[in-house]
Design a protein around this motif. Structure first.
Motif, mmCIF file in Angstrom:
data_model
loop_
_atom_site.group_PDB
_atom_site.id
_atom_site.type_symbol
_atom_site.label_atom_id
_atom_site.label_comp_id
_atom_site.label_asym_id
_atom_site.label_seq_id
_atom_site.Cartn_x
_atom_site.Cartn_y
_atom_site.Cartn_z
ATOM 1 N N ARG A 131 -2.763 2.365 -6.918
ATOM 2 C CA ARG A 131 -3.668 2.466 -5.823
ATOM 3 C C ARG A 131 -2.634 3.165 -4.623
ATOM 4 N NH1 ARG A 131 -1.592 -2.700 -6.038
ATOM 5 N NH2 ARG A 131 0.309 -3.422 -4.606
ATOM 6 N N THR A 132 -1.485 3.954 -5.404
ATOM 7 C CA THR A 132 -0.946 5.015 -4.324
ATOM 8 C C THR A 132 -1.693 5.944 -3.768
ATOM 9 O OG1 THR A 132 0.936 4.502 -5.569
ATOM 10 C CG2 THR A 132 1.147 6.299 -3.866
ATOM 11 N N GLN A 133 -1.728 6.016 -2.202
ATOM 12 C CA GLN A 133 -2.570 6.984 -1.735
ATOM 13 C C GLN A 133 -1.843 8.327 -1.765
ATOM 14 O OE1 GLN A 133 -2.810 5.558 2.371
ATOM 15 N NE2 GLN A 133 -3.707 3.739 1.542
ATOM 16 N N GLY A 134 -2.640 9.392 -1.641
ATOM 17 C CA GLY A 134 -2.220 10.630 -1.643
ATOM 18 C C GLY A 134 -1.427 11.167 -2.975
ATOM 19 N N LEU A 166 1.861 3.816 -9.011
ATOM 20 C CA LEU A 166 0.908 2.949 -9.022
ATOM 21 C C LEU A 166 -0.124 3.441 -8.739
ATOM 22 C CD1 LEU A 166 1.277 -0.078 -9.308
ATOM 23 C CD2 LEU A 166 1.462 -0.328 -6.593
ATOM 24 N N PHE A 208 8.493 4.517 -7.618
ATOM 25 C CA PHE A 208 8.500 4.909 -6.644
ATOM 26 C C PHE A 208 8.910 3.718 -5.439
ATOM 27 C CE2 PHE A 208 6.540 8.295 -8.835
ATOM 28 C CZ PHE A 208 7.487 9.310 -8.426
ATOM 29 N N THR A 209 8.273 2.778 -5.552
ATOM 30 C CA THR A 209 8.522 1.495 -4.786
ATOM 31 C C THR A 209 9.837 0.977 -5.129
ATOM 32 O OG1 THR A 209 7.121 0.303 -6.272
ATOM 33 C CG2 THR A 209 6.116 0.975 -4.306
ATOM 34 N N GLN A 214 0.861 -1.194 -0.095
ATOM 35 C CA GLN A 214 -0.187 0.025 0.001
ATOM 36 C C GLN A 214 0.917 1.140 0.029
ATOM 37 O OE1 GLN A 214 -2.685 1.635 -0.881
ATOM 38 N NE2 GLN A 214 -3.838 -0.172 -0.354
ATOM 39 N N PRO A 215 1.392 1.621 -1.328
ATOM 40 C CA PRO A 215 2.343 2.745 -1.040
ATOM 41 C C PRO A 215 1.428 3.937 -1.124
ATOM 42 C CG PRO A 215 2.131 1.668 -3.421
ATOM 43 C CD PRO A 215 1.521 0.968 -2.357
ATOM 44 N N ALA A 216 2.444 4.955 -0.610
ATOM 45 C CA ALA A 216 1.457 6.396 -0.347
ATOM 46 C C ALA A 216 2.694 7.590 -0.404
ATOM 47 C CB ALA A 216 0.989 6.471 0.954
ATOM 48 N N HIS A 227 12.944 1.869 -3.338
ATOM 49 C CA HIS A 227 13.039 1.697 -1.734
ATOM 50 C C HIS A 227 14.051 0.524 -1.779
ATOM 51 C CE1 HIS A 227 9.982 3.974 0.341
ATOM 52 N NE2 HIS A 227 9.409 3.968 -0.697
ATOM 53 N N LEU A 258 6.654 2.982 1.439
ATOM 54 C CA LEU A 258 6.576 1.879 0.647
ATOM 55 C C LEU A 258 5.302 1.043 1.252
ATOM 56 C CD1 LEU A 258 7.557 -0.287 -1.411
ATOM 57 C CD2 LEU A 258 8.913 -1.335 0.510
#
Lengths: 167, 89, 122
Positions: free
Chosen positions: C102-105, C100, C34-35, A95-97, C38, A141
């Motif tokens: 479902r990325t929040q914000g 992605l 962005f993932t 659940q990326p944000a 990491h 992440l």
């Protein structure tokens, strides 16, 4: 008199010491020649570059700074396993944000250190600072609770930095 | 035991180099490729260190240090290029 | 070289190798840029630190002299890894790399690009 003398000819004592140590480490020796050369470099380079310095907040407490560094190292170690698990685990559950973190500290160096700490401790990467230096944007992440994450970063990393730099 | 471990770890790093190469070729965006290059140079530092261990010589650390510095500078330069290109548009 | 030290060196090397592999695996496997950012910046840095510590112990045990280059490389990587990650994230945001779904914000992205404070409702 002595004070004025050292300020004129030894403008950055800590940096001179670091330069000297790194020179000896790089050459991996304690020979007299290298010690002399290192001393010349450590005294000469600060003289050349000290006019380019911009004023930065001073480190108030070296002991606290050391403790902060050790804590960050420990966090890097422990939390890396978490990211490793995420990488192996199922992708569908990630659940990326993007999160905006309000900054309480000011000054370029403390914000840089905070951003680097956030990038190195797994799960978060700092992406951008707003122009007025009030907000730090980070990519997470796997976000479970935004308010809790922000509170954790604030109490664990920002508060000690605030004490170290006193701002 | 040590030489076997060195060979195993080298194999692990070679596998990760291949993964980086796949990401470098697949993209899909420019930052992805830069990230792949960044990881590639860091992994190659590891390989050089292992070779130094295998040969029992500390000489290879100089090259590892050089690669670390040049790699960082080139990543920074590529990112700057991307940023500036967008600003001019 | 005493077997205990050899064992310790092997453990450090293996740990380092595994983390380097995990970092690259993450780079290959994670779904969006962005993932992906990491995995290599952290796991690979830690992996390399493991390798460097292992080799430092080795040269200390075999040659009886302190080789401190490794420490310098580790320190250098620890300092540069977050900087390059930050620059890559910045470049990706300005290039409008798609995150992605479902990325929040994601509403923040526009504000980030202009370096503005986040919109009020957030």
């Amino acid at each position: 008199m002595i004070n004025a003398f050292t300020r004129r000819w030894l403008p950055m004592p800590a940096q001179s010491l670091i330069l000297f140590a790194v020179w000896l480490l790089l050459n991996n020796t304690l020979a007299v020649g290298h010690i002399l050369l290192g001393a010349v470099l450590a005294l000469g380079i600060p003289l050349l570059v000290s006019p380019m310095q911009s004023p930065q907040p001073r480190v108030r407490s070296h002991l606290r700074a050391l403790r902060y560094a050790l804590m960050v190292l420990y966090d890097i170690l422990v939390a890396n396993f978490e990211v490793a698990m995420r990488v192996i685990g199922p992708m569908g559950r990630l659940q990326p944000a993007f999160v905006a973190l309000p900054l309480d500290i000011e000054g370029a160096v403390p914000i840089t250190i905070l951003a680097s700490t956030i990038s190195l401790t797994p799960g978060t990467v700092s992406a951008e600072v707003s122009e007025d230096r009030q907000w730090l944007y980070i990519h997470v992440l796997h976000l479970t609770d935004e308010a809790q994450l922000i509170a954790q970063i604030k109490s664990r990393y920002e508060a000690p930095l605030k004490e170290i730099f006193g701002c | 035991m040590l030489s076997t471990t060195i060979v195993i770890v080298s194999a692990l790093i070679c596998v990760s180099l291949i993964m980086n190469l796949i990401r470098l070729l697949r993209g899909p965006d420019l930052p992805d490729r830069i990230l792949a290059l960044d990881t590639l140079y860091i992994n190659s530092i590891g390989l050089i260190l292992l070779f130094g261990l295998y040969k029992g010589s500390a000489l290879y650390f100089e090259s590892a240090l050089l690669i670390a510095m040049l790699g960082f500078v080139s990543t920074a330069a590529l990112c700057k290029y991307l940023l500036r290109g967008d600003i001019i548009e | 070289m005493p077997p205990v030290i050899e064992l310790i060196i092997c453990a450090f090397l293996l740990l380092g190798g595994i983390f380097v592999l995990l970092g690259s695996f993450g780079l290959l496997r994670l779904p969006d840029f962005f993932t992906r950012l990491h995995a290599p910046t952290k796991a690979t840095t830690l992996g390399l630190a493991g390798l460097l510590i292992g080799s430092m112990i080795y040269f200390f045990a075999v040659e009886q002299r302190l080789v401190v280059h490794e420490l310098l490389i580790t320190l250098f990587l620890l300092i540069t890894a977050p900087v390059s990650a930050h620059m890559l994230a910045k470049a990706a945001l300005h290039q409008k790399v798609r995150a992605l779904k479902r990325t929040q914000g994601q509403a923040l992205c526009n504000a980030v690009r202009k370096r503005q404070p986040p919109p009020a409702d957030n």
